[in-house]
Structures are given as structure tokens and as C-alpha cells.
Design a protein around this motif. Sequence first.
Motif, PDB file in Angstrom:
ATOM      1  N   SER A   1      40.811 -21.729 -69.967  1.00  0.00           N
ATOM      2  CA  SER A   1      39.205 -21.184 -68.889  1.00  0.00           C
ATOM      3  C   SER A   1      38.255 -20.319 -70.183  1.00  0.00           C
ATOM      4  N   LEU A   2      37.744 -19.649 -69.747  1.00  0.00           N
ATOM      5  CA  LEU A   2      36.071 -19.205 -70.269  1.00  0.00           C
ATOM      6  C   LEU A   2      37.290 -17.522 -70.632  1.00  0.00           C
ATOM      7  N   GLU A   3      37.630 -16.931 -69.791  1.00  0.00           N
ATOM      8  CA  GLU A   3      37.963 -15.566 -69.946  1.00  0.00           C
ATOM      9  C   GLU A   3      39.046 -16.186 -70.993  1.00  0.00           C
ATOM     10  N   ASP A   4      39.606 -17.457 -71.533  1.00  0.00           N
ATOM     11  CA  ASP A   4      41.153 -17.697 -72.339  1.00  0.00           C
ATOM     12  C   ASP A   4      40.305 -16.593 -74.286  1.00  0.00           C
ATOM     13  N   PRO A   5      41.430 -16.043 -74.961  1.00  0.00           N
ATOM     14  CA  PRO A   5      41.042 -15.496 -76.033  1.00  0.00           C
ATOM     15  C   PRO A   5      41.138 -16.037 -76.996  1.00  0.00           C
TER      16      PRO A   5
ATOM     17  N   ARG B   1      37.754 -17.404 -78.526  1.00  0.00           N
ATOM     18  CA  ARG B   1      36.888 -16.931 -79.392  1.00  0.00           C
ATOM     19  C   ARG B   1      37.410 -16.634 -80.846  1.00  0.00           C
TER      20      ARG B   1
ATOM     21  N   GLN C   1      38.825 -26.061 -76.224  1.00  0.00           N
ATOM     22  CA  GLN C   1      39.174 -26.029 -74.755  1.00  0.00           C
ATOM     23  C   GLN C   1      40.558 -26.295 -74.141  1.00  0.00           C
TER      24      GLN C   1
END
Length: 62
Positions: A7-11, A14, A56
Motif C-alpha cells: 500500500s502507499l503508506e508502506d515505507p 520510499r 509494489q
Amino acid sequence: MSDRVLSLEDPQLRIICAPIQDVTNHEFILENERLKVALNVFRAERGFGRGIAAPQIGILKR
């Protein structure tokens, strides 16, 4: 084989990914197949999806 799509929040999303050096490398070919399978599974489960990026599904390459 299926991979969980992060998900987008997964560090992990980054992290700066390493470039691909050799597209004929066996490891790259297997990872590319994982991407295809993951997208097909995602589409089957959700009914939509156009593309997926390697990070992803935990492949930290670009």
C-alpha cells in the motif's frame, strides 16, 4: 504464485531502487514474470488494474 501489493503508506516504497543492468539476466526475467503474475492476480481480485511497479511487490529495482 502471487505477491502482496504494497500500500502507499508502506515505507519500502520510499527506498531508492537499483537500476537494471542486464535485461537478459535470469533473475531479471524471473522478477519480470512475478510482476506479470501479480498484476493478473490483482486484476482478477479487484476487476481493474493497468500496471504495477516492481517496488509494489518488493522488487527494489527500476
